[in-house]
Design a protein around this motif. Structure first.
Motif, PDB file in Angstrom:
ATOM      1  N   VAL A 225       0.848  -1.200   0.000  1.00  0.00           N
ATOM      2  CA  VAL A 225       0.000   0.000   0.000  1.00  0.00           C
ATOM      3  C   VAL A 225       0.878   1.243   0.000  1.00  0.00           C
ATOM      4  CG1 VAL A 225      -1.759   1.283   1.247  1.00  0.00           C
ATOM      5  CG2 VAL A 225      -1.826  -1.210   1.252  1.00  0.00           C
ATOM      6  N   ASN A 226       1.847   1.263   0.928  1.00  0.00           N
ATOM      7  CA  ASN A 226       2.740   2.412   1.024  1.00  0.00           C
ATOM      8  C   ASN A 226       3.434   2.670  -0.311  1.00  0.00           C
ATOM      9  OD1 ASN A 226       2.110   2.401   3.692  1.00  0.00           O
ATOM     10  ND2 ASN A 226       4.090   1.710   4.419  1.00  0.00           N
TER      11      ASN A 226
ATOM     12  N   LEU B 120      -7.283   1.377   5.653  1.00  0.00           N
ATOM     13  CA  LEU B 120      -8.347   2.257   5.170  1.00  0.00           C
ATOM     14  C   LEU B 120      -7.904   3.007   3.931  1.00  0.00           C
ATOM     15  CD1 LEU B 120     -10.064   4.156   8.111  1.00  0.00           C
ATOM     16  CD2 LEU B 120     -10.575   1.930   7.154  1.00  0.00           C
ATOM     17  N   LYS B 121      -8.904   3.389   3.149  1.00  0.00           N
ATOM     18  CA  LYS B 121      -8.648   4.222   1.979  1.00  0.00           C
ATOM     19  C   LYS B 121      -8.559   5.682   2.446  1.00  0.00           C
ATOM     20  CE  LYS B 121     -11.424   5.945  -1.665  1.00  0.00           C
ATOM     21  NZ  LYS B 121     -12.770   5.999  -2.142  1.00  0.00           N
ATOM     22  N   PHE B 122      -7.587   6.411   1.951  1.00  0.00           N
ATOM     23  CA  PHE B 122      -7.467   7.829   2.302  1.00  0.00           C
ATOM     24  C   PHE B 122      -6.889   8.555   1.098  1.00  0.00           C
ATOM     25  CE2 PHE B 122      -5.571  10.974   5.643  1.00  0.00           C
ATOM     26  CZ  PHE B 122      -6.465  11.929   5.215  1.00  0.00           C
ATOM     27  N   GLY B 211      -1.112   9.680   6.366  1.00  0.00           N
ATOM     28  CA  GLY B 211      -2.195   8.851   5.843  1.00  0.00           C
ATOM     29  C   GLY B 211      -2.225   8.709   4.332  1.00  0.00           C
ATOM     30  N   PRO B 212      -2.161   9.814   3.582  1.00  0.00           N
ATOM     31  CA  PRO B 212      -2.223   9.667   2.125  1.00  0.00           C
ATOM     32  C   PRO B 212      -0.956   9.054   1.524  1.00  0.00           C
ATOM     33  CG  PRO B 212      -2.868  11.873   2.829  1.00  0.00           C
ATOM     34  CD  PRO B 212      -2.250  11.206   4.009  1.00  0.00           C
ATOM     35  N   VAL B 213       0.145   9.072   2.268  1.00  0.00           N
ATOM     36  CA  VAL B 213       1.411   8.553   1.739  1.00  0.00           C
ATOM     37  C   VAL B 213       1.596   7.098   2.142  1.00  0.00           C
ATOM     38  CG1 VAL B 213       3.907   8.849   1.770  1.00  0.00           C
ATOM     39  CG2 VAL B 213       2.424  10.846   1.900  1.00  0.00           C
ATOM     40  N   LEU B 214       1.193   6.778   3.373  1.00  0.00           N
ATOM     41  CA  LEU B 214       1.404   5.434   3.903  1.00  0.00           C
ATOM     42  C   LEU B 214       0.066   4.712   4.023  1.00  0.00           C
ATOM     43  CD1 LEU B 214       3.806   6.361   6.821  1.00  0.00           C
ATOM     44  CD2 LEU B 214       4.399   5.696   4.512  1.00  0.00           C
ATOM     45  N   ALA B 215       0.153   3.433   4.382  1.00  0.00           N
ATOM     46  CA  ALA B 215      -1.064   2.668   4.617  1.00  0.00           C
ATOM     47  C   ALA B 215      -1.667   3.101   5.944  1.00  0.00           C
ATOM     48  CB  ALA B 215      -0.739   1.181   4.642  1.00  0.00           C
ATOM     49  N   VAL B 216      -2.953   3.436   5.938  1.00  0.00           N
ATOM     50  CA  VAL B 216      -3.649   3.745   7.186  1.00  0.00           C
ATOM     51  C   VAL B 216      -4.086   2.414   7.779  1.00  0.00           C
ATOM     52  CG1 VAL B 216      -5.580   4.934   8.241  1.00  0.00           C
ATOM     53  CG2 VAL B 216      -4.425   5.938   6.287  1.00  0.00           C
ATOM     54  N   GLN B 217      -3.294   1.901   8.717  1.00  0.00           N
ATOM     55  CA  GLN B 217      -3.591   0.578   9.242  1.00  0.00           C
ATOM     56  C   GLN B 217      -3.213   0.469  10.709  1.00  0.00           C
ATOM     57  OE1 GLN B 217      -1.216  -2.130   6.992  1.00  0.00           O
ATOM     58  NE2 GLN B 217       0.692  -1.113   7.473  1.00  0.00           N
TER      59      GLN B 217
END
Lengths: 393, 290
Positions: A225-226, B120-122, B211-217
């Motif tokens: 994802v990242n 999550l999607k962001f 959040g928009p750069v990395l995985a929101v997890q």
């Protein structure tokens, strides 16, 4: 020594599970249920449970007890938990393991104790080659193969200059090695990043400066994802197309990545658009049960459950007859989601690989659409190193 | 390395540094004023990202999501301070580490229960997506420039507040001699809640920008927490100036280390740097307490 003595006493006092043919079959489901990769374990368990349900809630007509445990994606923690599952829970089958480094830590004690290891994801090269074992079955894939298939796919597309990136752990190295087996063009850069790395800006800048025609990478779960988000934000997805094995671009990754993934390619042995009736039913059932589109992890969990059921059915549920169960696993036919599947001599699959592309479905969700066949009946290249010992009981 | 690549990588390093500074600032502020080691700082970072993602997805407005997330994390911070952590100011650091470590587990599991295990999607609004050319032929993501700008802006604001306002004077007084500051009439209770919420909001800000750069997890806070702790220790625990200098240094060392060194060494380089700096200055670069 003390543990052995304890185990011996327990074996005396517990009414011998090995003798009672109607006792429930004990399946150890050791997977990753915490930390950043918790979604992978949950997906696989949801798929496995759905497979068990499709089999009527029994394996080969016998009740099933699932001993579910978290491996925390850490080999040391996994080893401790696995020892407990083997010695005190007395599991007969071990499955669910996501990560190859975890698999390498727990497979040996399980196999030594006579437990069947049915890997529903991890496919480390060791167990496909020199360490192949009569009781080890890689139901999903061998790590190298999907990468080898991608090498072929890039040759087919006429791409010559490719950049490689992967997380610095056994599966990451296996994947890039696999790709290099088959890719005929030039590797203009090969970068390994720390497992769990968050920020890839530095690596992406290096990549751009090398001006490759394509990028092949392997980052599972949160790392994927990242990476894909940042790659897309750097504006590179159109300029330098990305190619990855399916687990870097599946439904565990795509919803969080969103539109950033559109146009990326994967080499897959299955995707949610596989286009056979069993996949359509599976996708519908999975959506009804969880509200999600299933990932390849869920599909491999489902297939593993169907395999166990089919194998046990063919031998009347006698899992205690290890030689018969091994033979049944090797030869049984079952309705796999992948459509075509059989085990090679090293107990790893021979299956078809297709290119898939991230597109939007009717509801605007990113999905992997099935594209052209890369190669049919693909086996791993390690099978020659495997001298399978005869089945033991 | 070509000159344009050098500039780009320096920018990457400074941008990573700005991010780390936002995290370390809250950590070092809380430690400096309250003498509290707050390992749950990473959880506040995670909450910032989750609040922002959830609010943005629910309202469809990124800016509203950001505002709500900042307010919500500050509120969680205030509640945490009032209900739990204030009882631990007088306890030993070991107790503080244990309770805040416990909080990490609680926050992670609660987040997993409520939001599910999948990231999550962001998504960013259109104005922040895409890239601009910082030099001919060298595009750079707009949002990373925003992170860099916000980081520097926050650093400047913190500097102004702490060095040039009455509130800042109280904070500095509290940091260097708490009993004396209280005796001189500073409302320590109020300062503590204010500082803790501000620290929480800073962590939330770092999280929502990540959040928009990395995985929101779930668990996204811990790797960042470790880096922030490294920054705090190198900078001198409690020192805002130290946090800034150390964050920039770590950002640059990490970025160039990853690019120039072999992978295993690149992954270790910031810890080697930390060991070297602590050998040279055991109290960190800018020690606050004796």
């Amino acid at each position: 020594m003390r543990i052995l003595a304890l185990a011996a006493i327990l074996a005396l006092v517990t009414p011998g599970a090995a003798l009672a043919d109607d006792a429930p079959i004990k399946v150890g489901f050791l997977s990753t249920f915490s930390g950043p990769n918790a979604v992978l374990g949950q997906e696989m368990l949801d798929g496995f449970n759905l497979g068990l349900k499709a089999a009527g809630g029994t394996f080969g007509g016998r009740a099933v007890t699932i001993v579910k445990n978290d491996d925390q994606a850490k080999p040391d923690a996994a080893r401790q938990t696995a020892d407990k599952m083997i010695e005190s829970d007395r599991i007969q089958i071990l499955t669910g393991i996501i990560f190859s480094n975890v698999m390498l830590a727990v497979a040996k004690p399980a196999l030594d104790a006579g437990v069947f290891v049915l890997s529903s994801n991890a496919g480390p090269s060791q167990y496909a080659g020199k360490q192949c074992n009569p009781h080890f079955f890689g139901v999903a894939f061998q790590n190298d193969v999907s990468a080898e298939a991608m090498g072929v796919a890039l040759n087919n597309k006429g791409l010559k200059r490719v950049y490689l990136m992967a997380a610095n752990y056994p599966a990451g190295k296996d994947f890039l090695a696999g790709f290099k087996h088959t890719f005929k063009g030039e590797i203009v850069g090969e970068v390994y990043t720390t497992f769990g790395q968050l920020d890839y800006a530095a690596e992406i800048a290096q990549l751009r400066s090398k001006k490759p025609e394509a990028l092949f990478f392997f980052y599972p779960g949160g790392m994927g994802v990242n990476f894909v988000k940042q790659y897309s934000q750097a504006g590179l997805t159109r300029e330098i197309p990305i190619f990855a094995p399916s687990y870097s671009l599946d439904q565990t990754v795509l919803p969080a990545v969103g539109d950033a993934a559109i146009g990326a390619f994967a080499s897959s042995s299955w995707s949610e658009t596989w286009g056979n009736p069993q996949t359509e039913k599976f996708v519908a059932d999975f959506a009804a049960a969880t509200g999600r589109i299933p990932s390849s992890y869920a599909a491999n969990g489902y297939d593993t459950a169907l395999l166990i059921d089919a194998a046990l059915k063919s031998i009347g549920g006698r899992i205690e007859d290890k030689a018969a169960f091994q033979k049944a696993l090797e030869t049984v036919k079952f309705e796999t989601l992948r459509g075509k599947f059989r085990f090679n001599a090293n107990h790893f699959p021979i299956q078809d690989y297709y290119l898939t592309e991230a597109v939007k479905d009717a509801k605007g969700r990113p999905i992997m659409a099935k594209r052209e066949l890369i190669a049919a009946d693909v086996a791993d290249s390690l099978v020659g190193d495997c001298k399978m010992a005869p089945g033991s009981n | 390395m070509s000159p344009s690549l050098l500039v780009e990588q320096t920018l990457n390093g400074v941008q990573l540094g700005a991010m780390l500074f936002l995290m370390a600032a809250g950590l070092t502020l809380v430690f400096g004023i309250m003498n509290l080691i707050n390992l749950a700082h990473g959880s506040l970072y995670m909450l910032g990202a989750y609040f922002a993602a959830a609010a943005t997805n629910a309202t469809g407005n990124f800016w509203l999501g950001v505002a709500l997330a900042l307010a919500a994390t500050a509120l969680v911070g205030a509640a945490l301070e009032r209900l739990l952590l204030r009882r631990f100011y007088a306890r030993s650091h070991l107790h503080q580490v244990l309770v805040t470590f416990g909080l990490i587990l609680v926050f992670n599991e609660m987040t997993r229960l409520i939001a599910g295990p999948a990231p999550l999607k962001f998504a960013l609004p259109d104005v922040l997506t895409g890239s601009v050319n910082i030099m001919p032929g060298v595009p750079y993501p707009v949002f990373r420039l925003v992170i860099l700008g916000v980081g520097l802006l926050v650093a400047a604001m913190l500097y102004l507040v702490i060095q040039h306002t009455r509130l800042g004077m109280w904070i500095r007084a509290g940091a260097s001699d708490r009993p004396m500051a209280a005796a001189m009439g500073v409302d320590v209770e109020l300062i503590f809640v204010a500082v803790f919420s501000a620290g929480a909001a800073l962590a939330g800000l770092a999280g929502l920008m990540a959040g928009p750069v990395l995985a929101v997890q779930v668990g996204m806070g811990e790797p960042v927490l470790i880096l922030a702790l490294v920054v705090t220790v190198i900078g001198g625990v409690g020192s805002m100036k130290g946090a800034f200098v150390a964050a920039m240094a770590i950002g640059l060392i990490d970025t160039f280390g990853r690019v120039l060194l072999p992978p295993a060494l690149g992954a270790m380089i910031i810890f080697i740097a930390m060991a070297a700096i602590l050998l040279w200055r055991p109290q960190g670069l800018f020690p606050v307490h004796g």
